[in-house]
Structure formats: structure tokens, C-alpha cells
Write a protein that holds these residues in place. Structure first.
Motif, PDB file in Angstrom:
ATOM      1  N   PHE A 293      39.039  47.441  48.580  1.00 25.73           N
ATOM      2  CA  PHE A 293      40.137  47.923  47.737  1.00 25.73           C
ATOM      3  C   PHE A 293      40.145  47.192  46.396  1.00 25.73           C
ATOM      4  N   GLU A 294      39.919  45.889  46.431  1.00 25.55           N
ATOM      5  CA  GLU A 294      39.905  45.111  45.191  1.00 25.55           C
ATOM      6  C   GLU A 294      38.747  45.534  44.295  1.00 25.55           C
ATOM      7  N   GLN A 295      37.600  45.816  44.912  1.00 28.45           N
ATOM      8  CA  GLN A 295      36.442  46.272  44.138  1.00 28.45           C
ATOM      9  C   GLN A 295      36.727  47.618  43.483  1.00 28.45           C
ATOM     10  N   ALA A 296      37.352  48.531  44.218  1.00 27.73           N
ATOM     11  CA  ALA A 296      37.698  49.844  43.668  1.00 27.73           C
ATOM     12  C   ALA A 296      38.706  49.713  42.540  1.00 27.73           C
ATOM     13  N   GLN A 297      39.662  48.795  42.710  1.00 25.16           N
ATOM     14  CA  GLN A 297      40.680  48.563  41.690  1.00 25.16           C
ATOM     15  C   GLN A 297      40.087  48.050  40.384  1.00 25.16           C
ATOM     16  N   MET A 298      39.097  47.186  40.517  1.00 24.90           N
ATOM     17  CA  MET A 298      38.451  46.644  39.317  1.00 24.90           C
ATOM     18  C   MET A 298      37.704  47.731  38.555  1.00 24.90           C
ATOM     19  N   LEU A 299      37.104  48.670  39.295  1.00 27.97           N
ATOM     20  CA  LEU A 299      36.372  49.754  38.647  1.00 27.97           C
ATOM     21  C   LEU A 299      37.312  50.767  38.008  1.00 27.97           C
ATOM     22  N   ASP A 300      38.473  50.985  38.633  1.00 25.84           N
ATOM     23  CA  ASP A 300      39.441  51.956  38.120  1.00 25.84           C
ATOM     24  C   ASP A 300      40.838  51.355  38.171  1.00 25.84           C
ATOM     25  N   TYR A 302      43.517  52.383  37.128  1.00 20.42           N
ATOM     26  CA  TYR A 302      44.574  53.377  37.300  1.00 20.42           C
ATOM     27  C   TYR A 302      44.510  54.054  38.665  1.00 20.42           C
ATOM     28  N   LEU A 303      43.767  53.476  39.573  1.00 17.52           N
ATOM     29  CA  LEU A 303      43.623  54.048  40.907  1.00 17.52           C
ATOM     30  C   LEU A 303      44.950  54.002  41.665  1.00 17.52           C
ATOM     31  N   ILE A 304      45.315  55.112  42.282  1.00 19.40           N
ATOM     32  CA  ILE A 304      46.538  55.191  43.097  1.00 19.40           C
ATOM     33  C   ILE A 304      46.201  55.448  44.562  1.00 19.40           C
ATOM     34  N   LYS A 305      45.239  56.333  44.806  1.00 20.55           N
ATOM     35  CA  LYS A 305      44.901  56.710  46.179  1.00 20.55           C
ATOM     36  C   LYS A 305      44.472  55.488  46.994  1.00 20.55           C
ATOM     37  N   GLY A 306      45.093  55.315  48.154  1.00 18.29           N
ATOM     38  CA  GLY A 306      44.743  54.214  49.048  1.00 18.29           C
ATOM     39  C   GLY A 306      45.475  52.920  48.759  1.00 18.29           C
ATOM     40  N   MET A 307      46.193  52.858  47.640  1.00 18.82           N
ATOM     41  CA  MET A 307      46.868  51.610  47.287  1.00 18.82           C
ATOM     42  C   MET A 307      48.047  51.308  48.201  1.00 18.82           C
ATOM     43  N   ASP A 308      48.550  52.331  48.911  1.00 19.83           N
ATOM     44  CA  ASP A 308      49.622  52.079  49.874  1.00 19.83           C
ATOM     45  C   ASP A 308      49.110  51.256  51.051  1.00 19.83           C
ATOM     46  N   VAL A 309      47.897  51.568  51.504  1.00 20.56           N
ATOM     47  CA  VAL A 309      47.282  50.781  52.584  1.00 20.56           C
ATOM     48  C   VAL A 309      46.965  49.372  52.087  1.00 20.56           C
ATOM     49  N   TYR A 310      46.456  49.278  50.871  1.00 21.72           N
ATOM     50  CA  TYR A 310      46.139  47.973  50.281  1.00 21.72           C
ATOM     51  C   TYR A 310      47.399  47.107  50.192  1.00 21.72           C
ATOM     52  N   GLY A 311      48.492  47.689  49.715  1.00 21.82           N
ATOM     53  CA  GLY A 311      49.751  46.943  49.627  1.00 21.82           C
ATOM     54  C   GLY A 311      50.244  46.496  50.991  1.00 21.82           C
ATOM     55  N   TYR A 312      50.081  47.350  51.984  1.00 21.13           N
ATOM     56  CA  TYR A 312      50.472  47.000  53.359  1.00 21.13           C
ATOM     57  C   TYR A 312      49.666  45.803  53.863  1.00 21.13           C
ATOM     58  N   LEU A 313      48.368  45.801  53.606  1.00 18.04           N
ATOM     59  CA  LEU A 313      47.524  44.692  54.053  1.00 18.04           C
ATOM     60  C   LEU A 313      47.910  43.382  53.367  1.00 18.04           C
ATOM     61  N   LEU A 314      48.192  43.466  52.059  1.00 17.19           N
ATOM     62  CA  LEU A 314      48.621  42.261  51.332  1.00 17.19           C
ATOM     63  C   LEU A 314      49.942  41.739  51.889  1.00 17.19           C
ATOM     64  N   ALA A 315      50.859  42.650  52.183  1.00 11.54           N
ATOM     65  CA  ALA A 315      52.162  42.242  52.724  1.00 11.54           C
ATOM     66  C   ALA A 315      52.000  41.579  54.091  1.00 11.54           C
ATOM     67  N   ARG A 316      51.112  42.122  54.924  1.00 10.85           N
ATOM     68  CA  ARG A 316      50.875  41.535  56.243  1.00 10.85           C
ATOM     69  C   ARG A 316      50.314  40.123  56.143  1.00 10.85           C
ATOM     70  N   GLU A 317      49.540  39.870  55.083  1.00 11.12           N
ATOM     71  CA  GLU A 317      48.981  38.536  54.872  1.00 11.12           C
ATOM     72  C   GLU A 317      49.991  37.579  54.243  1.00 11.12           C
ATOM     73  N   GLY A 318      51.186  38.080  53.931  1.00  8.80           N
ATOM     74  CA  GLY A 318      52.206  37.232  53.324  1.00  8.80           C
ATOM     75  C   GLY A 318      52.065  37.082  51.821  1.00  8.80           C
ATOM     76  N   ARG A 319      51.229  37.895  51.195  1.00  8.53           N
ATOM     77  CA  ARG A 319      51.006  37.792  49.738  1.00  8.53           C
ATOM     78  C   ARG A 319      52.022  38.688  49.016  1.00  8.53           C
ATOM     79  N   LEU A 320      53.292  38.345  49.173  1.00 10.93           N
ATOM     80  CA  LEU A 320      54.353  39.216  48.658  1.00 10.93           C
ATOM     81  C   LEU A 320      54.398  39.266  47.137  1.00 10.93           C
ATOM     82  N   GLU A 321      53.998  38.180  46.500  1.00  7.61           N
ATOM     83  CA  GLU A 321      53.964  38.198  45.031  1.00  7.61           C
ATOM     84  C   GLU A 321      52.909  39.184  44.537  1.00  7.61           C
ATOM     85  N   ASP A 322      51.761  39.217  45.218  1.00 13.34           N
ATOM     86  CA  ASP A 322      50.722  40.186  44.856  1.00 13.34           C
ATOM     87  C   ASP A 322      51.192  41.609  45.122  1.00 13.34           C
ATOM     88  N   VAL A 323      51.960  41.793  46.196  1.00 11.96           N
ATOM     89  CA  VAL A 323      52.502  43.121  46.508  1.00 11.96           C
ATOM     90  C   VAL A 323      53.460  43.571  45.409  1.00 11.96           C
TER      91      VAL A 323
END
Length: 598
Positions: A293-300, A302-323
Motif C-alpha cells: 500500500f505504501e509503495q502504491a501511495q508513493m507512485l500515486d 492521489y490514490l483512493i482505492k484500497g486506502m480504507d484497508v490500509y487505514g484499518y491496518l495502520l489503526a490495528r497497529e496503533g499508528r493512530l497519528e498516521d491514520v
């Protein structure tokens, strides 16, 4: 328009709007070969929708007051162009009304063999006889109905178009509507018709694969174009990869997409990277999922598709500031997609603000009723708020939309266990095991249910051993096996299991459980280290904090007065934490613009 027609138009304007002074002379073009309908058509073609709306509204009123002013074909055109302008302004109900009037006008028009010319508009260019397509009008009506979430009405309109007259976009819309309504056979037929006309319609290919059409059959429908068009040798492999995706064979899907992604011409394709990230997530490999997900984000950016799953994974890891940062970025891109709302909802959920998470999940579903992650978010919030039966409805809908995603079944089974419906949970876990196959994830899910019943403890142990044999690093299996060893008070075995799992990865939960086991064998210093590591990974992990505080309390002096002082300090500390939490919540509430609500 001839001089007589111009005079009628001029007198009509005067009578409608009460002008006493003479009107300015009509433009030369209007008095020449072009009539007023031609001007409306040209403005519509130029995208001047607001101008079309104003002028067509005036002309329609004039036509109502003087039916002889425009011919039936001209009135049909006016109604269509006016409806198109309403559609552009997102006034869908009004647009449907005008499209319906236009179709009625066209029906009356087709009954006459010869269109009677109007009194003042007999001179018209050949362009004026090019009427808007009736099929296109029906397609626009169907679009309006879908925007109004009236899918049955949309299907009804499109079904009224004879099969031979259906364009690829009509078949594509029909296929999607049939699929959403659970009508698989007509959906497959419509997708195949799209491919017959447009063999490179990749979304239609995905639609067929999602409806269990064999990959080989789909590939055969594209064989001619692959053989005749250069640089399409990758397409058959692409179809094979997504056939694995839709049969739930995550490992083979990952390998196939990786082989595509490594090819020089398709390297760094954002869609392939997003698919890889999603597959790693489904396979339980969250670390690689986040990396992709991070690699895709760096390439684009403005990417939106799939970012909901990415945000969920970050939240599960406790990275709430990144979320929070991710949500802010997504809202700046678009607040009309479900993903930003899901990401902000994940922040609220893992901050234990379940009511807000529920609202944000509902907003995401409103924007996209097919958002699986939004359904899971809302279901989880409802479950944690004690509204288990409502949560079950959402998890079932998520399973209907994504039958190969294990997390949908996990949510439903958690609801069953929360309501002590162990039998239903067992039936569901067995069904998942049979449907998705005996992999580490399904074995662990079945073992989770078995652990709830004392009679099936041994079965749970066997299942977990099988899961860990397949994937020694699968965190959920390690956690459940550690739970079983803790019940049996086999702490040394648990410590060995956790150390082995942490050899190649670092996870907050595993470090915290290892700390608990070390406390049980009186290894206090190392236990403190493990709690510290867990909190460094997730500062919001309450259980690690409690474990550390408990150890600090046990190591403090035993003098009664000192104990009272310590208790007072701890009490004030807890109040401070609560106050800080309220302050943070207030600050969060002030940031309404972050949610796109102002």
C-alpha cells in the motif's frame, strides 16, 4: 427562422414577461438559417449546462402557452436537453420527470408518419432533424434511478430496450445491476455481451470471474484480440491471476500477480500493487500488505482505492497519528468516496469512540453501499456497543459482497460468540473451513470457536498445531495457542512459542503476552522490557500499560502510608488520563472540517 417565426417568438417573449419597450433585434444567426433549437443543441454540446437549463426552461414555457410555436420533434429535443441540464446539476428526480415527458413526446411523435412543421419554424436545418437517441434517454433515466438508489426502476427502464439495440454501456450497467440484485444468470449474459462487443473491457472480465465463470472460458473470449493486437501477451496471465483471486486461492494469486508485476512493461503499476496489497491482507500477511500500500501511495499520491484497508491496518497497529494524516489527505482528494470516511471511522473505533465510528461507517455506506470495509466498520462498532443483532446484519451483507474475505466471517463469528450462540458460530466456522479450504487462517478461526467449549479444547489444540505447522509466523494462531497454554499453565512452553514467533517479526500483542508469561515465571525485569516494547509499538495498548503498572506497584515499598501515597498518586494519574482523553476528544471534535462536515 423566417421573419414570421421571429415575430411570433418576439411577441411571445413580450407577452410572457410584460416588456413594453421593443426588444433588441434578434441575432442575425437566429434570424438566418439556424433556429433556436439548434442553438440549444450547440450549447449542450459545448457543455454550457446552466445556459441550456435557463433557455430551455423559457422555451418550454413558451411552448406550453403556444403549442403551435414548436413542432413535436422540437419540443422532444427541448425536453431532453432540459433533462440533461438537470442531470448535470444532480437534480435526479426532476431529470427523471423530464426524461419521462420526453419519451412520451417521442412516442406521440413516432405515431405520426410525418411530423407537422410548426407555424414559425418551418425552415430548419438538417441538423435540427437529428433527434436525441431514445435509447440514450433511457440510459440517462437509468443513471438517475441508480443515483436515487432505485435499482429496480433502473433495471426496468433498461430491460425495455430490445437486446439488439443495447450498447456496451447499457449492457455493462445492466450486468452490474443484475449482479447487485443477486440475479447471476442475466448478469453473466450481459457481461458476456459487453465482451463480445469490447473484448478488452477488463471490468467486465472481473465481473464474470466474480460470478464464478471459469478463467479459461473468459480467456477464450479475448483470444482473438490477444493474437491480433501487439503487446497484449500479459492479458491471459492477468485473467489467470484474478481467477485465483475470485476463487480465494490467495497464494497462487499473489505469485501470479508478482510474476506480472516483475515484467518490465507492467512494473510499478498502481492497480497491480493495490491488488497485491489486498491479497496479502486477505492472506493475513499484514506487514507485506502495508508495504505494498505504501509503495502504491508513493507512485500515486492521489490514490483512493484500497486506502480504507490500509487505514484499518495502520489503526490495528496503533499508528493512530498516521491514520489521522491519511484521513486528512483523502478528504482533501475527495469526500464523495467511502474510503476517507472509513479511515476516519477506524481512527474513532480504535480510540474507543464507537458512536462516532458508527456514524462515519454509516456515512461511508451511504456513499457506497458495496463498501465491504464500511460494513465491517459499522458492524464492529455496533457489536462493541452491544447491538449484536444489528451487527450480524452488516457482517452478513459483507459476506454476500466478499465471500472470499475471511475477516467478514470473523466478524460474524465474534457476534455469535458475544451472544453465546456457540452452535451457530461452530456451524459458520465449519462452513468457512470447507469453503475456503484448510489453511492457517481457517484452521485458526475454527480453533477459536472450539476454545469456547470445554469439550472441544483438544480439538482446538490439534487445529492450532496444524495452523502453526503451515505458518509458524501467523500471529492469530500464535495468540490462540498462547491462550490455550496459559489455561493449562504451561508458561515455559508459551514463552518458547512466543520467542520463536517474535524472532522474525515484532507485534504489540505478542510482546505483551510474552510479558504476561514472564511475570508468571517471576522474570520481572524481562517482563517489564516486553511491556515497554509493546507500548512503543502501540502507546494506546491498555493491557500492556496495566501490566507495567501492576509490576511497578508490586515493586514499590510495602509501608502502609507509602502504599496510600502511591494509591493517591495513581488515582490522580488516572484522572489526569481521563481529563487528557476528554481534552483530546474536544480537540478532535473541533476538527470537524477534517471529516468534511462543514
Amino acid at each position: 427562422m423566417d421573419p414570421g417565426g421571429a415575430a411570433i417568438l418576439e411577441s411571445s417573449l413580450k407577452s410572457c414577461y410584460g416588456f413594453s419597450a421593443p426588444l433588441p433585434p434578434l441575432p442575425a444567426a437566429l434570424r438566418g438559417r439556424m433556429n433556436v433549437i439548434d442553438h440549444v443543441r450547440d450549447m449542450a454540446a459545448a457543455g454550457l449546462h446552466s445556459n441550456v437549463r435557463l433557455l430551455s426552461s423559457l422555451l418550454l414555457t413558451m411552448s406550453n402557452n403556444n403549442p403551435e410555436l414548436f413542432s413535436p420533434s422540437q419540443k422532444y429535443q427541448l425536453l431532453v436537453y432540459h433533462a440533461d441540464s438537470l442531470f448535470h446539476d444532480k437534480e435526479y428526480r426532476n431529470a427523471v420527470s423530464k426524461y419521462t415527458m420526453a419519451l412520451q413526446q417521442k412516442k406521440a411523435l413516432s405515431k405520426t408518419a410525418k411530423v407537422r412543421p410548426s407555424t414559425g419554424n418551418s425552415a430548419s436545418t438538417p441538423q435540427s432533424q437529428c433527434l436525441p437517441s431514445e435509447i440514450e434517454v433511457k440510459y440517462k433515466m437509468a443513471e438517475c434511478y441508480t443515483m436515487l438508489k432505485q435499482d429496480k426502476d433502473a433495471i426496468g427502464v433498461l430491460d425495455g430496450i430490445p437486446s439488439r439495440q443495447r450498447t456496451p454501456k447499457i449492457n455493462m450497467m445492466l450486468a452490474n445491476l443484475y449482479k447487485k440484485a443477486g440475479q447471476e444468470r442475466p448478469s453473466v449474459t450481459s457481461y458476456k455481451e459487453v465482451l463480445r462487443q469490447c473484448p478488452l473491457a477488463l471490468d467486465a472480465i472481473l465481473g464474470l470471474l466474480s460470478l464464478s465463470v471459469k478463467g479459461a472460458e473468459v480467456a477464450s473470449m479475448t483470444m482473438n484480440v490477444i493474437q491480433t493486437v501487439p503487446n497484449l501477451d500479459w492479458l491471459s496471465v492477468w485473467i489467470k491471476a484474478y481467477a485465483f483471486v475470485h476463487t480465494g486461492d490467495n497464494s497462487r494469486a499473489i505469485n501470479t500477480i508478482c510474476s506480472l508485476e516483475k515484467k518490465s512493461l507492467l512494473r510499478d503499476n498502481v492497480d497491480l500493487l493495490g491488488s497485491l496489497a489486498d491479497l496479502y491482507f486477505r492472506a493475513g500477511d499484514n506487514k507485506n500488505s502495508v508495504l505494498k500500500f505504501e509503495q502504491a501511495q508513493m507512485l500515486d499520491p492521489y490514490l483512493i482505492k484500497g486506502m480504507d484497508v490500509y487505514g484499518y491496518l495502520l489503526a490495528r497497529e496503533g499508528r493512530l497519528e498516521d491514520v489521522e494524516n491519511l484521513g486528512c489527505r483523502l478528504f482533501n482528494i475527495s469526500d464523495q468516496h467511502a474510503e476517507p470516511w472509513v479511515v476516519s471511522g477506524c481512527h474513532s473505533f480504535y480510540s474507543k469512540r464507537y458512536s462516532r465510528a458508527l456514524y462515519l461507517g454509516a456515512k461511508a455506506i451511504q456513499l457506497n453501499s458495496n463498501s465491504v470495509q464500511a460494513l465491517l466498520l459499522k458492524g464492529a462498532a455496533l457489536r462493541n456497543m452491544g447491538r449484536v443483532q444489528e451487527a450480524i446484519i452488516h457482517f452478513r451483507e459483507a459476506i454476500r459482497l466478499a465471500p472470499c474475505r475471511l475477516d467478514c466471517y470473523e466478524g460474524l463469528i465474534e457476534c455469535y460468540l458475544a451472544s453465546n450462540s456457540i452452535r451457530e458460530a461452530m456451524v459458520m466456522a465449519n462452513n468457512v473451513y470447507k469453503t475456503l479450504g484448510p489453511n492457517a487462517q481457517t484452521l485458526t478461526l475454527l480453533a477459536t470457536v472450539c476454545l469456547e467449549d470445554p469439550v472441544t479444547q483438544e480439538k482446538a489444540k490439534t487445529l492450532l498445531d496444524k495452523a502453526l505447522t503451515q505458518r509458524p509466523d501467523y500471529i492469530k494462531a500464535v495468540v490462540k495457542k498462547a491462550e490455550l497454554l496459559s489455561r493449562e499453565q504451561k508458561y515455559e512452553d508459551g514463552i518458547a512459542l512466543l520467542r520463536n514467533a517474535l524472532a522474525n517479526q515484532s507485534d504489540c500483542v505478542l510482546h505483551r503476552i510474552l510479558g504476561d508469561f514472564l511475570v508468571a515465571v517471576n522474570e520481572y525485569q524481562e517482563a517489564m522490557d516486553q511491556y515497554s516494547i509493546a507500548l512503543s509499538l502501540d502507546p494506546n495498548d491498555q493491557k500492556s500499560l496495566e501490566g507495567m503498572q501492576k509490576m511497578e506497584k508490586e515493586e514499590s515499598p510495602t509501608d502502609a502510608t507509602q502504599e496510600e501515597d502511591v494509591d493517591d498518586m495513581e488515582g490522580s494519574g488516572e484522572e489526569g488520563d481521563l481529563e487528557g482523553s476528554d481534552s483530546e476528544a474536544a480537540q478532535w471534535a473541533d476538527q470537524e472540517q477534517w471529516f468534511g462536515m462543514q
